[in-house]
Write a protein that holds these residues in place. Sequence first.
Motif, PDB file in Angstrom:
ATOM      1  N   LEU A  29      58.826  51.454 -34.589  1.00 27.66           N
ATOM      2  CA  LEU A  29      59.920  52.416 -34.400  1.00 27.66           C
ATOM      3  C   LEU A  29      59.939  52.939 -32.964  1.00 27.66           C
ATOM      4  O   LEU A  29      61.014  53.117 -32.377  1.00 27.66           O
ATOM      5  N   ASP A  30      58.771  53.159 -32.375  1.00 32.08           N
ATOM      6  CA  ASP A  30      58.679  53.578 -30.971  1.00 32.08           C
ATOM      7  C   ASP A  30      59.257  52.491 -30.070  1.00 32.08           C
ATOM      8  O   ASP A  30      60.043  52.762 -29.167  1.00 32.08           O
ATOM      9  N   LEU A  31      58.880  51.251 -30.341  1.00 35.83           N
ATOM     10  CA  LEU A  31      59.390  50.115 -29.575  1.00 35.83           C
ATOM     11  C   LEU A  31      60.912  50.030 -29.670  1.00 35.83           C
ATOM     12  O   LEU A  31      61.608  49.910 -28.665  1.00 35.83           O
ATOM     13  N   LEU A  32      61.436  50.104 -30.902  1.00 38.80           N
ATOM     14  CA  LEU A  32      62.879  49.993 -31.096  1.00 38.80           C
ATOM     15  C   LEU A  32      63.645  51.166 -30.500  1.00 38.80           C
ATOM     16  O   LEU A  32      64.774  51.012 -30.047  1.00 38.80           O
ATOM     17  N   SER A  33      63.015  52.354 -30.449  1.00 37.71           N
ATOM     18  CA  SER A  33      63.702  53.504 -29.845  1.00 37.71           C
ATOM     19  C   SER A  33      63.922  53.280 -28.348  1.00 37.71           C
ATOM     20  O   SER A  33      64.862  53.800 -27.771  1.00 37.71           O
ATOM     21  N   LYS A  34      63.053  52.468 -27.737  1.00 39.69           N
ATOM     22  CA  LYS A  34      63.211  52.143 -26.320  1.00 39.69           C
ATOM     23  C   LYS A  34      64.114  50.930 -26.125  1.00 39.69           C
ATOM     24  O   LYS A  34      64.903  50.874 -25.197  1.00 39.69           O
ATOM     25  N   LEU A  35      63.996  49.939 -27.017  1.00 38.83           N
ATOM     26  CA  LEU A  35      64.778  48.714 -26.898  1.00 38.83           C
ATOM     27  C   LEU A  35      66.224  48.924 -27.338  1.00 38.83           C
ATOM     28  O   LEU A  35      67.150  48.414 -26.712  1.00 38.83           O
ATOM     29  N   ARG A  36      66.412  49.653 -28.410  1.00 38.69           N
ATOM     30  CA  ARG A  36      67.747  49.928 -28.960  1.00 38.69           C
ATOM     31  C   ARG A  36      67.909  51.424 -29.224  1.00 38.69           C
ATOM     32  O   ARG A  36      67.885  51.868 -30.369  1.00 38.69           O
ATOM     33  N   PRO A  37      68.070  52.235 -28.162  1.00 38.40           N
ATOM     34  CA  PRO A  37      68.134  53.692 -28.346  1.00 38.40           C
ATOM     35  C   PRO A  37      69.298  54.145 -29.222  1.00 38.40           C
ATOM     36  O   PRO A  37      69.237  55.224 -29.815  1.00 38.40           O
ATOM     37  N   GLU A  38      70.325  53.302 -29.344  1.00 36.76           N
ATOM     38  CA  GLU A  38      71.476  53.692 -30.167  1.00 36.76           C
ATOM     39  C   GLU A  38      71.188  53.567 -31.664  1.00 36.76           C
ATOM     40  O   GLU A  38      71.917  54.110 -32.482  1.00 36.76           O
ATOM     41  N   TRP A  39      70.128  52.864 -32.030  1.00 35.83           N
ATOM     42  CA  TRP A  39      69.759  52.748 -33.444  1.00 35.83           C
ATOM     43  C   TRP A  39      69.080  54.037 -33.882  1.00 35.83           C
ATOM     44  O   TRP A  39      68.181  54.532 -33.229  1.00 35.83           O
ATOM     45  N   LYS A  40      69.501  54.569 -34.984  1.00 36.40           N
ATOM     46  CA  LYS A  40      68.941  55.814 -35.506  1.00 36.40           C
ATOM     47  C   LYS A  40      67.756  55.496 -36.428  1.00 36.40           C
ATOM     48  O   LYS A  40      67.884  54.711 -37.367  1.00 36.40           O
ATOM     49  N   THR A  41      66.626  56.117 -36.156  1.00 33.38           N
ATOM     50  CA  THR A  41      65.384  55.836 -36.873  1.00 33.38           C
ATOM     51  C   THR A  41      65.530  55.893 -38.399  1.00 33.38           C
ATOM     52  O   THR A  41      65.023  55.007 -39.084  1.00 33.38           O
ATOM     53  N   PRO A  42      66.221  56.890 -38.971  1.00 27.30           N
ATOM     54  CA  PRO A  42      66.319  56.912 -40.442  1.00 27.30           C
ATOM     55  C   PRO A  42      67.025  55.694 -41.029  1.00 27.30           C
ATOM     56  O   PRO A  42      66.835  55.364 -42.192  1.00 27.30           O
ATOM     57  N   HIS A  43      67.847  54.999 -40.208  1.00 23.39           N
ATOM     58  CA  HIS A  43      68.592  53.850 -40.713  1.00 23.39           C
ATOM     59  C   HIS A  43      67.869  52.520 -40.505  1.00 23.39           C
ATOM     60  O   HIS A  43      68.338  51.491 -40.967  1.00 23.39           O
ATOM     61  N   ILE A  44      66.737  52.544 -39.825  1.00 21.41           N
ATOM     62  CA  ILE A  44      65.994  51.314 -39.573  1.00 21.41           C
ATOM     63  C   ILE A  44      65.125  51.008 -40.789  1.00 21.41           C
ATOM     64  O   ILE A  44      64.361  51.849 -41.244  1.00 21.41           O
ATOM     65  N   GLN A  45      65.290  49.812 -41.324  1.00 19.11           N
ATOM     66  CA  GLN A  45      64.505  49.384 -42.477  1.00 19.11           C
ATOM     67  C   GLN A  45      63.741  48.130 -42.103  1.00 19.11           C
ATOM     68  O   GLN A  45      64.278  47.244 -41.453  1.00 19.11           O
ATOM     69  N   MET A  46      62.496  48.043 -42.491  1.00 20.44           N
ATOM     70  CA  MET A  46      61.697  46.860 -42.231  1.00 20.44           C
ATOM     71  C   MET A  46      62.145  45.744 -43.173  1.00 20.44           C
ATOM     72  O   MET A  46      62.514  45.997 -44.316  1.00 20.44           O
ATOM     73  N   LYS A  47      62.154  44.510 -42.680  1.00 22.73           N
ATOM     74  CA  LYS A  47      62.547  43.310 -43.408  1.00 22.73           C
ATOM     75  C   LYS A  47      64.017  43.320 -43.807  1.00 22.73           C
ATOM     76  O   LYS A  47      64.420  42.665 -44.749  1.00 22.73           O
ATOM     77  N   GLU A  48      64.818  44.039 -43.078  1.00 20.11           N
ATOM     78  CA  GLU A  48      66.257  44.029 -43.328  1.00 20.11           C
ATOM     79  C   GLU A  48      66.851  42.886 -42.514  1.00 20.11           C
ATOM     80  O   GLU A  48      66.495  42.694 -41.361  1.00 20.11           O
ATOM     81  N   PRO A  49      67.740  42.084 -43.098  1.00 16.97           N
ATOM     82  CA  PRO A  49      68.238  40.901 -42.397  1.00 16.97           C
ATOM     83  C   PRO A  49      69.059  41.223 -41.154  1.00 16.97           C
ATOM     84  O   PRO A  49      69.745  42.225 -41.097  1.00 16.97           O
ATOM     85  N   GLY A  50      68.922  40.327 -40.181  1.00 27.77           N
ATOM     86  CA  GLY A  50      69.852  40.287 -39.080  1.00 27.77           C
ATOM     87  C   GLY A  50      69.522  40.986 -37.792  1.00 27.77           C
ATOM     88  O   GLY A  50      70.268  40.828 -36.845  1.00 27.77           O
ATOM     89  N   CYS A  51      68.442  41.693 -37.655  1.00 31.66           N
ATOM     90  CA  CYS A  51      68.255  42.449 -36.423  1.00 31.66           C
ATOM     91  C   CYS A  51      67.236  41.805 -35.503  1.00 31.66           C
ATOM     92  O   CYS A  51      67.565  40.896 -34.758  1.00 31.66           O
ATOM     93  N   VAL A  52      66.028  42.260 -35.523  1.00 33.12           N
ATOM     94  CA  VAL A  52      65.002  41.755 -34.613  1.00 33.12           C
ATOM     95  C   VAL A  52      63.713  41.462 -35.374  1.00 33.12           C
ATOM     96  O   VAL A  52      63.470  42.020 -36.439  1.00 33.12           O
TER      97      VAL A  52
END
Length: 167
Positions: A29-52
């Motif tokens: 989540l720390d990594l993604l907050s820097k790589l994709r700051p527009e992504w909101k942490t509560p909406h990030i799900q592990m193993k969800e299709p299509g992202c990174v």
Amino acid sequence: MDPEHGGSGDQLLHLDVAVDEREPRRGILDLLSKLRPEWKTPHIQMKEPGCVLVRLYGRMTELYVNRDREVEMFQVFQAHGCGPEIYCSFQNGICYEFVRGNVLEDELLRQPSIYRLIAAEMGKIHSIQPKRGQPTEPQLWTKMSHFLTLMKSSITRNPAEQACTKR
């Protein structure tokens, strides 16, 4: 390089983040907050299709895997349309594009329409010319020998492990 997306230009974005492999969620989540700051942490799900995909390097794997060369190969394959886009590296891993696919069962692999596609892709990969100064000889036996030497020295240094391997 496209700083907004990490890009696959000559200079790969490197983030000063380490992900603890025993508790990866916080670091990812720390990594993604820097790589994709527009992504909101509560909406990030592990193993969800299509992202990174976030790949953590195991401890001491750098002894037998050249991580710089691995990243370079990701970039070469992506530039030739043979691999995912690599977004960034970080202290103990890399982050790259998720490519949806299916595991091919034996029955599918025997179908001419499938094995011809595989052969065409393998031909494409093997036609990529290495950069000047890169080894052009097969590395399999050299790598295997190096790995076995590391394993042997690891076992002889640790008598407890040596006892376990003799059983």
